[in-house]
Design a protein around this motif. Structure first.
Motif, PDB file in Angstrom:
ATOM      1  N   LYS A  48       0.773  -1.152  -0.017  1.00 14.34           N
ATOM      2  CA  LYS A  48      -0.016  -0.018   0.130  1.00 14.34           C
ATOM      3  C   LYS A  48       0.726   1.459   0.091  1.00 14.34           C
ATOM      4  CE  LYS A  48      -0.767   0.768   5.168  1.00 14.34           C
ATOM      5  NZ  LYS A  48      -1.827   0.638   5.850  1.00 14.34           N
ATOM      6  N   PRO A  49       0.459   2.479  -0.799  1.00  9.87           N
ATOM      7  CA  PRO A  49       1.251   3.553  -0.474  1.00  9.87           C
ATOM      8  C   PRO A  49       0.564   4.414   0.621  1.00  9.87           C
ATOM      9  CG  PRO A  49      -0.238   3.356  -2.507  1.00  9.87           C
ATOM     10  CD  PRO A  49      -0.776   2.174  -1.711  1.00  9.87           C
ATOM     11  N   VAL A  50       1.456   5.146   1.241  1.00 11.57           N
ATOM     12  CA  VAL A  50       1.198   5.838   2.359  1.00 11.57           C
ATOM     13  C   VAL A  50       1.478   7.234   2.263  1.00 11.57           C
ATOM     14  CG1 VAL A  50       1.615   5.984   4.683  1.00 11.57           C
ATOM     15  CG2 VAL A  50       1.611   3.709   3.896  1.00 11.57           C
ATOM     16  N   MET A  51       0.592   8.341   2.408  1.00  6.75           N
ATOM     17  CA  MET A  51       0.812   9.616   2.063  1.00  6.75           C
ATOM     18  C   MET A  51       1.282  10.318   3.447  1.00  6.75           C
ATOM     19  SD  MET A  51      -2.007  12.344   0.901  1.00  6.75           S
ATOM     20  CE  MET A  51      -2.117  11.728  -0.839  1.00  6.75           C
ATOM     21  N   CYS A  52       2.277  11.127   3.293  1.00  9.44           N
ATOM     22  CA  CYS A  52       2.781  11.894   4.420  1.00  9.44           C
ATOM     23  C   CYS A  52       2.620  13.283   3.864  1.00  9.44           C
ATOM     24  CB  CYS A  52       4.292  11.679   4.413  1.00  9.44           C
ATOM     25  SG  CYS A  52       4.817   9.920   4.470  1.00  9.44           S
ATOM     26  N   GLU A  53       2.236  14.469   4.867  1.00  7.65           N
ATOM     27  CA  GLU A  53       1.928  15.674   4.626  1.00  7.65           C
ATOM     28  C   GLU A  53       3.126  16.370   4.184  1.00  7.65           C
ATOM     29  OE1 GLU A  53      -0.827  17.428   4.702  1.00  7.65           O
ATOM     30  OE2 GLU A  53      -2.004  15.356   4.780  1.00  7.65           O
ATOM     31  N   ASN A  54       4.217  16.175   4.822  1.00  8.99           N
ATOM     32  CA  ASN A  54       5.298  17.184   4.386  1.00  8.99           C
ATOM     33  C   ASN A  54       6.718  16.260   4.591  1.00  8.99           C
ATOM     34  OD1 ASN A  54       5.992  17.203   7.187  1.00  8.99           O
ATOM     35  ND2 ASN A  54       4.203  18.785   7.325  1.00  8.99           N
TER      36      ASN A  54
END
Length: 316
Positions: A48-54
Protein backbone atom coordinates in the motif's frame (compact mmCIF):
# COMPACT_ATOMS: atom_id res chain seq x y z
CA UNK A 1 2.40 20.97 -28.13
CA UNK A 2 4.53 18.80 -25.82
CA UNK A 3 7.46 16.39 -25.85
CA UNK A 4 5.44 13.64 -27.48
CA UNK A 5 4.50 15.85 -30.42
CA UNK A 6 7.92 17.49 -30.85
CA UNK A 7 10.43 14.73 -30.03
CA UNK A 8 10.96 13.71 -33.66
CA UNK A 9 14.31 15.05 -34.97
CA UNK A 10 15.04 16.66 -31.59
CA UNK A 11 18.04 16.02 -29.33
CA UNK A 12 15.69 13.99 -27.10
CA UNK A 13 14.66 11.48 -29.77
CA UNK A 14 17.25 8.86 -28.76
CA UNK A 15 17.91 10.06 -25.22
CA UNK A 16 15.49 7.89 -23.24
CA UNK A 17 15.81 4.10 -22.83
CA UNK A 18 14.45 2.52 -26.00
CA UNK A 19 12.01 0.28 -24.12
CA UNK A 20 10.11 3.18 -22.60
CA UNK A 21 6.57 3.84 -23.78
CA UNK A 22 6.49 7.62 -23.34
CA UNK A 23 2.79 7.86 -24.06
CA UNK A 24 2.07 5.24 -21.38
CA UNK A 25 4.37 7.09 -18.95
CA UNK A 26 2.46 10.29 -19.61
CA UNK A 27 -0.84 8.47 -19.04
CA UNK A 28 0.38 7.22 -15.65
CA UNK A 29 0.83 10.84 -14.60
CA UNK A 30 -2.58 12.11 -15.76
CA UNK A 31 -4.62 10.98 -12.74
CA UNK A 32 -6.16 13.06 -9.97
CA UNK A 33 -4.25 13.03 -6.66
CA UNK A 34 -7.00 11.13 -4.85
CA UNK A 35 -6.70 8.27 -7.36
CA UNK A 36 -3.21 7.40 -6.18
CA UNK A 37 -4.55 4.87 -3.67
CA UNK A 38 -6.61 2.93 -6.24
CA UNK A 39 -5.36 -0.64 -6.08
CA UNK A 40 -4.05 -1.95 -9.39
CA UNK A 41 -4.41 -5.57 -10.43
CA UNK A 42 -0.65 -6.16 -10.30
CA UNK A 43 -0.25 -4.83 -6.73
CA UNK A 44 0.52 -7.35 -4.03
CA UNK A 45 -2.35 -7.69 -1.55
CA UNK A 46 0.09 -6.65 1.16
CA UNK A 47 1.29 -3.50 -0.64
CA UNK A 48 0.00 0.00 0.00
CA UNK A 49 1.04 3.60 -0.63
CA UNK A 50 1.19 5.82 2.46
CA UNK A 51 0.74 9.60 2.15
CA UNK A 52 2.78 11.96 4.34
CA UNK A 53 1.89 15.64 4.69
CA UNK A 54 5.41 17.02 4.42
CA UNK A 55 9.10 16.16 4.59
CA UNK A 56 9.12 16.06 8.40
CA UNK A 57 6.26 13.59 8.70
CA UNK A 58 7.73 11.60 5.81
CA UNK A 59 11.02 11.08 7.65
CA UNK A 60 9.25 10.25 10.90
CA UNK A 61 6.79 7.76 9.39
CA UNK A 62 9.31 5.97 7.20
CA UNK A 63 11.86 5.93 10.02
CA UNK A 64 9.24 4.48 12.36
CA UNK A 65 8.53 1.70 9.83
CA UNK A 66 12.22 0.80 9.62
CA UNK A 67 12.67 0.87 13.40
CA UNK A 68 9.49 -1.14 14.00
CA UNK A 69 10.63 -3.76 11.50
CA UNK A 70 13.94 -4.07 13.35
CA UNK A 71 12.19 -4.25 16.73
CA UNK A 72 9.71 -6.91 15.63
CA UNK A 73 12.51 -9.11 14.32
CA UNK A 74 14.34 -8.66 17.63
CA UNK A 75 11.21 -9.53 19.63
CA UNK A 76 10.69 -12.64 17.49
CA UNK A 77 14.28 -13.76 17.96
CA UNK A 78 14.97 -13.54 14.23
CA UNK A 79 17.88 -12.24 12.21
CA UNK A 80 17.06 -9.45 9.78
CA UNK A 81 18.74 -8.69 6.44
CA UNK A 82 18.22 -5.05 5.44
CA UNK A 83 19.07 -3.74 1.98
CA UNK A 84 19.63 -0.03 2.59
CA UNK A 85 19.74 3.05 0.33
CA UNK A 86 21.40 6.42 0.45
CA UNK A 87 18.41 8.35 -0.81
CA UNK A 88 16.03 9.04 0.74
CA UNK A 89 17.95 9.82 3.93
CA UNK A 90 15.69 11.73 6.35
CA UNK A 91 14.20 8.53 7.77
CA UNK A 92 17.48 7.39 9.31
CA UNK A 93 17.46 10.12 11.96
CA UNK A 94 14.01 8.97 13.05
CA UNK A 95 14.86 5.26 12.86
CA UNK A 96 17.76 5.96 15.21
CA UNK A 97 15.49 7.99 17.51
CA UNK A 98 12.92 5.23 17.86
CA UNK A 99 15.47 2.44 18.26
CA UNK A 100 17.30 4.35 20.99
CA UNK A 101 14.02 5.32 22.65
CA UNK A 102 12.94 1.66 22.70
CA UNK A 103 16.47 0.48 23.63
CA UNK A 104 16.59 -2.01 20.74
CA UNK A 105 20.00 -3.59 20.29
CA UNK A 106 20.67 -4.20 16.57
CA UNK A 107 22.96 -7.20 16.97
CA UNK A 108 20.49 -9.25 14.92
CA UNK A 109 20.60 -6.88 11.92
CA UNK A 110 22.71 -7.43 8.80
CA UNK A 111 22.97 -4.34 6.61
CA UNK A 112 23.57 -4.46 2.86
CA UNK A 113 24.12 -1.10 1.19
CA UNK A 114 22.45 -1.34 -2.21
CA UNK A 115 25.01 0.63 -4.19
CA UNK A 116 28.17 2.74 -4.27
CA UNK A 117 29.89 5.10 -6.68
CA UNK A 118 32.62 3.43 -8.75
CA UNK A 119 34.74 3.60 -11.87
CA UNK A 120 34.13 1.33 -14.85
CA UNK A 121 36.05 -1.54 -13.20
CA UNK A 122 33.97 -1.46 -10.00
CA UNK A 123 36.62 0.22 -7.85
CA UNK A 124 34.62 2.33 -5.41
CA UNK A 125 34.93 5.86 -4.12
CA UNK A 126 37.05 6.07 -0.96
CA UNK A 127 34.88 5.23 2.06
CA UNK A 128 35.91 8.46 3.79
CA UNK A 129 34.90 10.67 0.87
CA UNK A 130 31.93 12.88 1.78
CA UNK A 131 30.13 11.71 -1.36
CA UNK A 132 30.49 7.99 -0.67
CA UNK A 133 27.46 6.01 0.41
CA UNK A 134 29.46 4.14 3.05
CA UNK A 135 30.39 7.45 4.67
CA UNK A 136 26.76 8.57 4.53
CA UNK A 137 25.54 5.39 6.24
CA UNK A 138 28.16 5.55 8.98
CA UNK A 139 27.27 9.18 9.68
CA UNK A 140 23.48 8.91 9.50
CA UNK A 141 22.65 5.44 10.85
CA UNK A 142 25.35 3.16 12.16
CA UNK A 143 27.27 5.83 14.08
CA UNK A 144 24.32 7.56 15.79
CA UNK A 145 22.98 4.22 17.08
CA UNK A 146 25.94 4.14 19.43
CA UNK A 147 26.11 1.07 21.64
CA UNK A 148 22.94 -0.30 20.01
CA UNK A 149 24.41 -0.30 16.52
CA UNK A 150 24.74 -3.03 13.92
CA UNK A 151 28.07 -4.86 14.48
CA UNK A 152 30.76 -3.73 12.05
CA UNK A 153 31.22 -7.23 10.63
CA UNK A 154 27.50 -7.29 9.76
CA UNK A 155 27.64 -4.08 7.70
CA UNK A 156 28.05 -4.78 4.00
CA UNK A 157 29.04 -2.18 1.45
CA UNK A 158 28.95 -2.51 -2.33
CA UNK A 159 32.67 -2.78 -3.01
CA UNK A 160 34.15 -4.71 -5.92
CA UNK A 161 35.18 -7.47 -3.51
CA UNK A 162 32.05 -7.68 -1.34
CA UNK A 163 29.10 -6.97 -3.64
CA UNK A 164 29.39 -10.27 -5.57
CA UNK A 165 29.02 -12.12 -2.24
CA UNK A 166 25.71 -10.44 -1.32
CA UNK A 167 23.62 -13.19 -2.89
CA UNK A 168 25.30 -15.98 -0.95
CA UNK A 169 25.27 -14.01 2.30
CA UNK A 170 21.58 -13.19 2.03
CA UNK A 171 20.72 -16.75 1.03
CA UNK A 172 22.55 -18.07 4.10
CA UNK A 173 20.69 -15.65 6.36
CA UNK A 174 17.34 -16.61 4.87
CA UNK A 175 18.21 -20.26 5.39
CA UNK A 176 18.61 -19.41 9.08
CA UNK A 177 15.12 -17.90 9.14
CA UNK A 178 16.01 -14.27 8.49
CA UNK A 179 13.62 -12.03 6.58
CA UNK A 180 14.89 -9.83 3.77
CA UNK A 181 13.61 -6.25 3.78
CA UNK A 182 14.53 -3.77 1.05
CA UNK A 183 14.43 -0.06 1.87
CA UNK A 184 14.50 2.03 -1.29
CA UNK A 185 13.87 5.23 -3.17
CA UNK A 186 12.81 5.55 -6.82
CA UNK A 187 15.07 7.23 -9.35
CA UNK A 188 14.24 9.80 -11.98
CA UNK A 189 14.65 7.02 -14.55
CA UNK A 190 12.58 4.66 -12.37
CA UNK A 191 15.61 2.73 -11.16
CA UNK A 192 15.84 0.77 -7.90
CA UNK A 193 19.33 1.12 -6.44
CA UNK A 194 21.39 1.94 -9.55
CA UNK A 195 19.74 -0.83 -11.58
CA UNK A 196 19.09 1.32 -14.64
CA UNK A 197 16.29 0.78 -17.19
CA UNK A 198 18.62 0.47 -20.18
CA UNK A 199 20.14 -2.71 -18.73
CA UNK A 200 16.97 -4.48 -19.93
CA UNK A 201 18.28 -4.31 -23.49
CA UNK A 202 21.04 -6.78 -22.59
CA UNK A 203 18.74 -9.68 -21.66
CA UNK A 204 16.80 -12.04 -23.90
CA UNK A 205 13.99 -12.55 -21.42
CA UNK A 206 12.39 -11.21 -18.27
CA UNK A 207 13.51 -14.40 -16.53
CA UNK A 208 17.16 -13.68 -17.31
CA UNK A 209 16.76 -10.08 -16.12
CA UNK A 210 15.22 -11.22 -12.84
CA UNK A 211 18.20 -13.48 -12.07
CA UNK A 212 20.75 -10.66 -11.98
CA UNK A 213 21.95 -10.11 -8.41
CA UNK A 214 24.41 -7.27 -8.98
CA UNK A 215 26.52 -5.29 -11.40
CA UNK A 216 30.01 -3.81 -11.01
CA UNK A 217 30.83 -0.56 -12.79
CA UNK A 218 27.26 -0.06 -14.01
CA UNK A 219 26.91 2.57 -16.75
CA UNK A 220 24.58 5.23 -15.33
CA UNK A 221 21.97 7.07 -17.36
CA UNK A 222 22.58 10.84 -17.77
CA UNK A 223 19.37 11.58 -15.85
CA UNK A 224 20.70 9.55 -12.92
CA UNK A 225 23.92 11.53 -12.90
CA UNK A 226 22.00 14.81 -12.99
CA UNK A 227 19.62 13.64 -10.25
CA UNK A 228 22.58 13.00 -8.00
CA UNK A 229 24.32 16.22 -9.00
CA UNK A 230 21.27 18.10 -7.71
CA UNK A 231 20.73 16.10 -4.54
CA UNK A 232 24.16 14.95 -3.38
CA UNK A 233 26.77 17.16 -5.06
CA UNK A 234 25.35 20.69 -4.67
CA UNK A 235 24.56 20.84 -8.44
CA UNK A 236 28.22 20.14 -9.34
CA UNK A 237 27.80 17.61 -12.16
CA UNK A 238 31.57 17.34 -12.67
CA UNK A 239 31.91 15.71 -9.24
CA UNK A 240 29.50 12.82 -9.93
CA UNK A 241 31.04 9.50 -11.01
CA UNK A 242 29.63 8.08 -14.24
CA UNK A 243 29.56 4.50 -12.89
CA UNK A 244 28.36 2.65 -9.81
CA UNK A 245 28.22 -0.79 -8.23
CA UNK A 246 24.67 -1.91 -7.57
CA UNK A 247 22.40 -4.74 -6.54
CA UNK A 248 19.97 -6.10 -9.12
CA UNK A 249 16.47 -7.58 -9.29
CA UNK A 250 17.86 -10.98 -8.33
CA UNK A 251 18.14 -9.55 -4.81
CA UNK A 252 15.48 -6.87 -4.36
CA UNK A 253 12.75 -9.06 -5.86
CA UNK A 254 13.49 -11.65 -3.14
CA UNK A 255 12.25 -9.22 -0.49
CA UNK A 256 9.85 -10.49 2.15
CA UNK A 257 8.88 -6.85 2.73
CA UNK A 258 9.65 -3.49 1.16
CA UNK A 259 9.83 -0.02 2.70
CA UNK A 260 9.93 2.61 -0.04
CA UNK A 261 10.07 6.37 0.01
CA UNK A 262 9.49 9.29 -2.37
CA UNK A 263 10.36 12.67 -0.88
CA UNK A 264 11.41 14.49 -4.05
CA UNK A 265 9.89 17.94 -3.46
CA UNK A 266 11.66 21.28 -3.54
CA UNK A 267 10.01 24.55 -2.57
CA UNK A 268 7.74 26.96 -4.51
CA UNK A 269 5.81 24.00 -5.93
CA UNK A 270 8.80 22.46 -7.68
CA UNK A 271 9.50 18.72 -7.60
CA UNK A 272 11.43 16.02 -9.39
CA UNK A 273 9.79 12.77 -8.29
CA UNK A 274 6.07 13.01 -9.06
CA UNK A 275 6.42 11.16 -12.35
CA UNK A 276 8.62 8.50 -10.74
CA UNK A 277 5.98 7.84 -8.08
CA UNK A 278 3.03 7.60 -10.45
CA UNK A 279 4.85 5.42 -12.97
CA UNK A 280 5.97 3.00 -10.25
CA UNK A 281 2.35 2.66 -9.14
CA UNK A 282 0.62 2.52 -12.53
CA UNK A 283 2.93 1.32 -15.32
CA UNK A 284 2.75 -2.41 -14.53
CA UNK A 285 5.72 -4.77 -14.23
CA UNK A 286 8.21 -4.15 -17.02
CA UNK A 287 11.98 -4.69 -16.95
CA UNK A 288 12.50 -1.36 -18.74
CA UNK A 289 10.90 0.28 -15.65
CA UNK A 290 12.55 -1.41 -12.64
CA UNK A 291 10.45 0.45 -10.03
CA UNK A 292 7.29 -0.98 -11.60
CA UNK A 293 7.99 -4.29 -9.82
CA UNK A 294 7.98 -2.86 -6.31
CA UNK A 295 4.17 -2.80 -5.88
CA UNK A 296 4.18 -6.55 -6.63
CA UNK A 297 5.85 -7.06 -3.24
CA UNK A 298 4.33 -6.68 0.25
CA UNK A 299 5.13 -3.50 2.11
CA UNK A 300 4.65 0.26 2.07
CA UNK A 301 5.63 3.12 -0.20
CA UNK A 302 5.70 6.41 1.70
CA UNK A 303 5.36 9.62 -0.31
CA UNK A 304 4.88 13.32 0.31
CA UNK A 305 1.37 14.52 -0.56
CA UNK A 306 2.58 17.10 -3.07
CA UNK A 307 4.01 14.38 -5.33
CA UNK A 308 0.51 13.04 -6.00
CA UNK A 309 -0.09 16.15 -8.08
CA UNK A 310 -1.90 17.15 -10.08
CA UNK A 311 1.19 16.96 -12.30
CA UNK A 312 0.34 19.98 -14.40
CA UNK A 313 2.43 22.88 -15.67
CA UNK A 314 3.18 25.73 -13.28
CA UNK A 315 5.84 28.26 -14.23
CA UNK A 316 7.97 28.75 -11.12
Amino acid sequence: MDLLSTIKNSNMEHFFPKGWDLRKIDGCCAHRPEEIFEKQEFWNDGFKPVMCENNTTFGMMMGHEIALTIKRAKDAGEKLALILPVGPMGMYEWAVYFLREWNVDCGHVYGFNMDEWSDETGTTLDKNNNGSFQHAMEQSFYGPLGELTVPENQRNFATRENLPAYGEKIAALKKEGAKLVTVFGIGRVFHIAFWEPHFAGEYDSLGDWKKQTHRLGAHLHPLTIEQNALHSFKSRTTQVPAFANTIGPGLFLQSDKIIGGCDGCYDRGMMWQGMSLWVALRYGPDMWVPASFMPTLPGKLFFIRELAGPLEAECN
